[in-house]
Design a protein around this motif. Structure first.
Motif, PDB file in Angstrom:
ATOM      1  N   ASP A 207       0.778  -1.184  -0.089  1.00 37.27           N
ATOM      2  CA  ASP A 207       0.038  -0.037  -0.009  1.00 37.27           C
ATOM      3  C   ASP A 207       0.820   1.247   0.114  1.00 37.27           C
ATOM      4  OD1 ASP A 207      -2.198  -1.593   0.086  1.00 37.27           O
ATOM      5  OD2 ASP A 207      -2.946  -1.115   2.066  1.00 37.27           O
ATOM      6  N   ARG A 208       1.836   1.330   0.778  1.00 41.57           N
ATOM      7  CA  ARG A 208       2.713   2.361   1.045  1.00 41.57           C
ATOM      8  C   ARG A 208       3.399   2.587  -0.380  1.00 41.57           C
ATOM      9  NH1 ARG A 208       7.880   2.576   1.717  1.00 41.57           N
ATOM     10  NH2 ARG A 208       7.933   0.592   2.588  1.00 41.57           N
ATOM     11  N   GLN A 211       1.079   3.953  -2.861  1.00 41.16           N
ATOM     12  CA  GLN A 211       0.399   5.013  -2.341  1.00 41.16           C
ATOM     13  C   GLN A 211      -1.010   4.815  -2.453  1.00 41.16           C
ATOM     14  OE1 GLN A 211       2.025   8.378  -4.611  1.00 41.16           O
ATOM     15  NE2 GLN A 211       3.873   8.704  -3.340  1.00 41.16           N
ATOM     16  N   ARG A 212      -1.471   3.658  -2.174  1.00 46.12           N
ATOM     17  CA  ARG A 212      -2.899   3.172  -2.130  1.00 46.12           C
ATOM     18  C   ARG A 212      -3.546   3.931  -0.524  1.00 46.12           C
ATOM     19  NH1 ARG A 212      -1.650  -1.992  -2.413  1.00 46.12           N
ATOM     20  NH2 ARG A 212      -1.833  -2.025  -4.805  1.00 46.12           N
ATOM     21  N   GLN A 213      -4.746   4.224  -1.096  1.00 42.40           N
ATOM     22  CA  GLN A 213      -5.328   4.979  -0.026  1.00 42.40           C
ATOM     23  C   GLN A 213      -6.616   4.164   0.129  1.00 42.40           C
ATOM     24  OE1 GLN A 213      -4.771   7.670   2.129  1.00 42.40           O
ATOM     25  NE2 GLN A 213      -2.647   7.501   0.915  1.00 42.40           N
ATOM     26  N   ARG A 214      -6.956   3.147   1.054  1.00 43.09           N
ATOM     27  CA  ARG A 214      -7.770   2.404   1.587  1.00 43.09           C
ATOM     28  C   ARG A 214      -8.993   3.028   2.250  1.00 43.09           C
ATOM     29  NH1 ARG A 214      -6.804  -3.124   0.444  1.00 43.09           N
ATOM     30  NH2 ARG A 214      -4.630  -3.329  -0.166  1.00 43.09           N
ATOM     31  N   ASP A 247      -8.551   0.124   5.536  1.00 46.22           N
ATOM     32  CA  ASP A 247      -7.384   0.446   6.432  1.00 46.22           C
ATOM     33  C   ASP A 247      -8.201   0.495   7.910  1.00 46.22           C
ATOM     34  OD1 ASP A 247      -5.240   1.104   7.365  1.00 46.22           O
ATOM     35  OD2 ASP A 247      -5.061   3.118   6.626  1.00 46.22           O
TER      36      ASP A 247
END
Length: 332
Positions: A207-208, A211-214, A247
Motif C-alpha cells: 500500500d505504501r 500510495q494506495r488509500q483504502r 484500512d
C-alpha cells in the motif's frame, strides 16, 4: 507443501513486482514458504535462491541479486532474516531473525553433519558445520545494524513469534528498529502465521509503495470483546475480512476518564487481533473527531465523521450482519 484451503490468492498484491525470499539454516529455495508465497501472490515474481553454506558467499550472492533484480520487497526467515537485515536500501521483513546465529547454532546442536530440509538445485543433501564455519557465521552476523540510517530504519519490519523456542532477538532488534512486532506463532512459519501475521505487513508495504488509500474503518474496542474479556463471536473473522479491503483502526478509551489502561487494551488487542492492531490503535474519548468512512461500535457516536454501524442494534445484531454488509459493499 500440503495445500491448506485457508490459503487464498491475492492477485492485486505485489502485482508485477519482485519478492525475494531468503531461506533459513539448512533450507533451500524450494521450501514450503516459497510455495506459499507463489500461491498467495500469483502475479508477483518470487526469487528464491539456494544459499551457499558459507555465509560470505551467501551474502555476496544476495547482494548481487539485489543489484541485478532490484526486488520490491525482501522477506527473510531465521538465518535468512539475519541476512535480510543487512540488505540496505530495500523494503524488508525479517521473520524470527537469527541475528546471533553463531550462538543459536552452538546452543541448539546445529553443528556437525546437517541434512538439508528441502531439495536443492545442486542435489547436495548434507553439509558439515565445524568450529571454523561457526566462526564465519559469527563474523557475518556481527555486521548487523552497520551503516543503518533513519530511512532504512523505517523500511524494515521485524516479526517475532511468541512461541519461538529457538531464537529470540526481539530486544536486540528493538534497539535499532522501531517496527518490531510479536505474532502468534513458532519459529517456523505455517499457513496460519503467514496469513494472519506476515500477509498484513506485506499489504502495508505494498500500500505504501503504491500510495494506495483504502477506505478507513474504525472499530470500538467494546464491539470486539465481551464483558468476560473474550472476543465476540465472528469478530476475529470480521477483522480478517475487513483488512483485505480497508484500512482498519481499533479505538480504545483513553485512561484519563475510564478505568481502562493503555496496557490493558494493548494486551487484549495483541492477544485477540494481533499484528493488524500494531500501529493501528487509537486511544481517545472523542470518537466524534475521528475522520473516516465507517465506525463500528456499541452505541452511537453523535455527530460522527464516519458512517456509524451500531453492533447489537436492530440492523447489525451480530458481527455476521456487519460482515454481510461489507460484503455487499465489495470494499467500495
Amino acid at each position: 507443501m500440503e495445500q491448506n484451503p485457508y490459503v487464498k490468492q491475492y492477485p492485486q498484491l505485489l502485482k508485477g513486482k519482485k519478492l525475494m525470499y531468503v531461506h533459513g539454516f539448512a533450507s533451500s529455495g524450494q521450501s514450503g514458504t516459497v510455495s506459499r508465497l507463489r500461491t498467495v501472490f500469483p502475479e508477483a515474481t518470487v526469487i528464491a535462491p539456494d544459499l551457499p553454506v558459507h555465509p560470505e558467499e551467501a551474502m555476496a550472492l544476495l547482494q548481487q541479486l539485489c543489484r541485478d533484480e532490484q526486488p520490491d520487497i525482501i522477506v527473510g526467515t531465521s538465518m535468512g532474516g539475519m541476512y535480510t537485515e543487512q540488505l540496505r536500501g530495500f523494503d524488508r521483513v525479517c521473520i524470527n531473525p537469527a541475528l546471533c546465529i553463531a550462538d543459536t547454532m552452538q546452543q541448539h546442536g546445529m553443528t556437525g553433519t546437517q541434512q538439508f530440509q528441502n531439495p536443492r538445485q545442486d542435489g547436495v543433501q548434507s553439509f558439515y558445520v565445524d568450529k571454523a564455519l561457526v566462526k564465519e557465521y559469527r563474523t557475518v552476523s556481527e555486521r548487523r545494524f552497520q551503516e543503518l540510517d533513519d530511512d532504512d530504519r523505517q523500511r524494515v519490519y521485524g516479526l517475532f513469534g511468541d512461541k519461538d523456542d529457538l531464537v529470540d532477538t526481539y530486544g536486540l532488534f528493538m534497539q535499532h528498529y522501531p517496527r518490531a512486532i510479536r505474532f502468534h506463532g513458532e519459529h517456523r512459519m505455517n499457513d496460519h502465521s503467514f496469513m494472519h501475521s506476515v500477509l498484513p505487513v506485506i499489504r502495508w508495504i505494498d500500500d505504501r509503495q503504491e500510495q494506495r488509500q483504502r477506505p478507513i474503518v474504525y472499530i470500538g474496542l467494546e464491539a470486539l470483546r465481551t464483558a468476560g474479556d473474550e472476543a465476540r463471536p465472528s469478530s476475529q473473522k470480521a477483522v480478517r475480512r475487513l483488512i483485505e479491503q480497508y484500512d482498519v483502526y481499533f479505538v480504545a478509551p483513553a485512561p484519563s476518564s475510564v478505568p481502562v489502561a493503555y496496557g490493558d487494551a494493548t494486551e487484549w488487542l495483541e492477544e485477540f487481533v494481533n499484528v493488524p492492531a500494531w500501529g493501528h490503535t487509537v486511544f481517545t474519548n472523542q470518537r466524534h473527531l475521528l475522520y473516516g468512512d465507517y465506525l463500528v461500535e456499541c452505541g452511537s457516536t453523535r455527530d460522527a465523521m464516519a458512517t456509524p454501524l451500531q453492533l447489537g442494534g436492530d440492523t447489525f445484531k451480530t458481527w455476521d450482519d456487519i460482515i454481510e454488509y461489507f460484503d455487499r459493499l465489495g470494499g467500495q
